[in-house]
Design a protein around this motif. Structure first.
Motif, PDB file in Angstrom:
ATOM      1  N   ARG A  54      -7.891   4.051 -11.908  1.00 28.02           N
ATOM      2  CA  ARG A  54      -9.051   4.915 -11.646  1.00 28.02           C
ATOM      3  C   ARG A  54      -9.328   5.839 -12.831  1.00 28.02           C
ATOM      4  NH1 ARG A  54      -5.987   5.513  -6.331  1.00 28.02           N
ATOM      5  NH2 ARG A  54      -6.967   3.969  -4.956  1.00 28.02           N
ATOM      6  N   THR A  93       0.848  -1.185   0.000  1.00 24.13           N
ATOM      7  CA  THR A  93       0.000   0.000   0.000  1.00 24.13           C
ATOM      8  C   THR A  93       0.885   1.238   0.000  1.00 24.13           C
ATOM      9  OG1 THR A  93      -0.100   0.049   2.418  1.00 24.13           O
ATOM     10  CG2 THR A  93      -1.829  -1.183   1.255  1.00 24.13           C
ATOM     11  N   THR A 130      -8.559  -3.648  -4.475  1.00 23.03           N
ATOM     12  CA  THR A 130      -8.654  -2.241  -4.076  1.00 23.03           C
ATOM     13  C   THR A 130      -9.607  -1.482  -4.988  1.00 23.03           C
ATOM     14  OG1 THR A 130      -6.402  -2.261  -3.178  1.00 23.03           O
ATOM     15  CG2 THR A 130      -7.358  -0.110  -3.716  1.00 23.03           C
ATOM     16  N   LEU A 131      -9.435  -1.649  -6.293  1.00 20.98           N
ATOM     17  CA  LEU A 131     -10.283  -0.923  -7.237  1.00 20.98           C
ATOM     18  C   LEU A 131     -11.725  -1.414  -7.198  1.00 20.98           C
ATOM     19  CD1 LEU A 131      -7.869  -0.614 -10.306  1.00 20.98           C
ATOM     20  CD2 LEU A 131      -8.432   1.133  -8.612  1.00 20.98           C
ATOM     21  N   SER A 132     -11.917  -2.716  -7.085  1.00 16.63           N
ATOM     22  CA  SER A 132     -13.292  -3.225  -7.032  1.00 16.63           C
ATOM     23  C   SER A 132     -13.991  -2.757  -5.761  1.00 16.63           C
ATOM     24  CB  SER A 132     -13.310  -4.754  -7.124  1.00 16.63           C
ATOM     25  OG  SER A 132     -12.667  -5.349  -6.015  1.00 16.63           O
ATOM     26  N   GLY A 133     -13.242  -2.662  -4.658  1.00 20.07           N
ATOM     27  CA  GLY A 133     -13.821  -2.169  -3.417  1.00 20.07           C
ATOM     28  C   GLY A 133     -14.244  -0.717  -3.490  1.00 20.07           C
ATOM     29  N   GLU A 134     -13.591   0.042  -4.370  1.00 20.07           N
ATOM     30  CA  GLU A 134     -13.934   1.454  -4.573  1.00 20.07           C
ATOM     31  C   GLU A 134     -14.963   1.647  -5.689  1.00 20.07           C
ATOM     32  OE1 GLU A 134      -9.330   3.035  -3.788  1.00 20.07           O
ATOM     33  OE2 GLU A 134     -10.249   3.144  -5.782  1.00 20.07           O
ATOM     34  N   ASN A 135     -15.345   0.551  -6.346  1.00 16.06           N
ATOM     35  CA  ASN A 135     -16.191   0.624  -7.544  1.00 16.06           C
ATOM     36  C   ASN A 135     -15.523   1.426  -8.659  1.00 16.06           C
ATOM     37  OD1 ASN A 135     -18.419  -0.900  -6.504  1.00 16.06           O
ATOM     38  ND2 ASN A 135     -19.053   0.902  -5.335  1.00 16.06           N
ATOM     39  N   THR A 136     -14.190   1.284  -8.758  1.00 20.28           N
ATOM     40  CA  THR A 136     -13.446   1.972  -9.815  1.00 20.28           C
ATOM     41  C   THR A 136     -12.647   0.982 -10.670  1.00 20.28           C
ATOM     42  OG1 THR A 136     -11.578   2.384  -8.313  1.00 20.28           O
ATOM     43  CG2 THR A 136     -13.246   4.125  -8.517  1.00 20.28           C
TER      44      THR A 136
END
Length: 270
Positions: A86, A49, A137-143
């Motif tokens: 993103r 991270t 990470t991206l799927s958790g942000e919907n990005t």
């Protein structure tokens, strides 16, 4: 590189805020020119991270002449790759990840001829953790946008073919793709292994098919090579009884993988 980026973007990339602004501006410029995808060649995606503050510190320290440590390099790579992911999602672009090569391992040849002298090879990097972190990470942000992942090490074939199924969204057909045989796997066995793994662990019918190295005109015939292998693979499955002998089905499958899926996936108006 920083000076060239600053000049072409009109942003001062010497600062971290300026770097991000410059990358965003160039992303917009390419979008205006009709770009639909980014392509990233990495050894692996780091399983780390990185906060905004950490990325800023790493970049600005480097601009003052202090090289990043290995850990800092991994953190900054992870940060930028998430940022690009993103950006791509926001514009509906596809992110392509070509993972695993070792560049210039022959130091004698590198010293005599310079970089890219033809001695790159397959790397033995651990691909799973970093990919899972990036996707997660991206799927958790919907990005998380459309993504195609390519492996260079055949040991990763099942890993890649299976992983894409964990991050489909049920809305965009084939949103996350396992890409065609690449580089050292861009040959008959590599192509067959990739398509068989995708058939076993995913869905061949949504596959976007072969890509080409647009910098080399002579690489375009690989599409014909790929189509012949695809037809032979499907025909063999029909002959063996693995799939029904229904021409209207098999012809559509081959046409989709060879052309229609990519046209739809990338939004080409052909």
């Amino acid at each position: 590189w920083t000076k060239r980026l600053s000049a072409i973007s009109g942003k001062n990339a010497d600062t971290f805020e300026g770097l991000i602004a410059a990358l965003n501006k160039r992303h917009d410029d390419f979008a205006a020119a009709g770009c639909r995808a980014t392509d990233h060649g990495l050894e692996y995606l780091p399983d780390v991270t990185c906060t905004d503050a950490e990325a800023k510190s790493i970049w600005e320290k480097a601009q003052k002449g202090t090289a990043a440590t290995f850990t800092e390099s991994e953190k900054f790579t992870a940060y930028i790759m998430l940022h690009v992911g993103r950006l791509n999602h926001a514009k509906g672009w596809t992110t392509q990840l070509h993972l695993g090569p070792v560049r210039d391992p022959n130091l004698g040849l590198l010293n005599r001829l310079g970089s890219d002298a033809g001695c790159d090879t397959i790397g033995d990097y651990r691909q799973g953790p970093g990919l899972i972190r990036w996707f997660g990470t991206l799927s958790g942000e919907n990005t998380l946008g459309k993504t195609i992942i390519y492996n260079i090490n055949p040991a990763d074939t099942a890993l890649f073919a299976c992983m894409i199924g964990s991050f489909q969204d049920g809305i965009t057909a084939g949103k996350i793709q396992y890409g065609s045989g690449w580089w050292f796997l861009d040959q008959e066995r590599g192509m067959r292994d990739q398509m068989n793994a995708l058939s076993d662990l995913g869905l061949l019918g949504q596959f976007v098919g072969m890509i080409t190295d647009s910098r080399s005109f002579l690489s375009y015939p690989r599409h014909e090579y790929f189509r012949r292998i695809l037809c032979d693979l499907v025909g063999s499955d029909v002959d063996s009884g693995r799939i029904p002998n229904r021409a209207e089905w098999t012809e559509k499958l081959i046409a989709d993988v060879s052309y229609q899926n990519a046209k739809k996936y990338f939004g080409f108006k052909l």
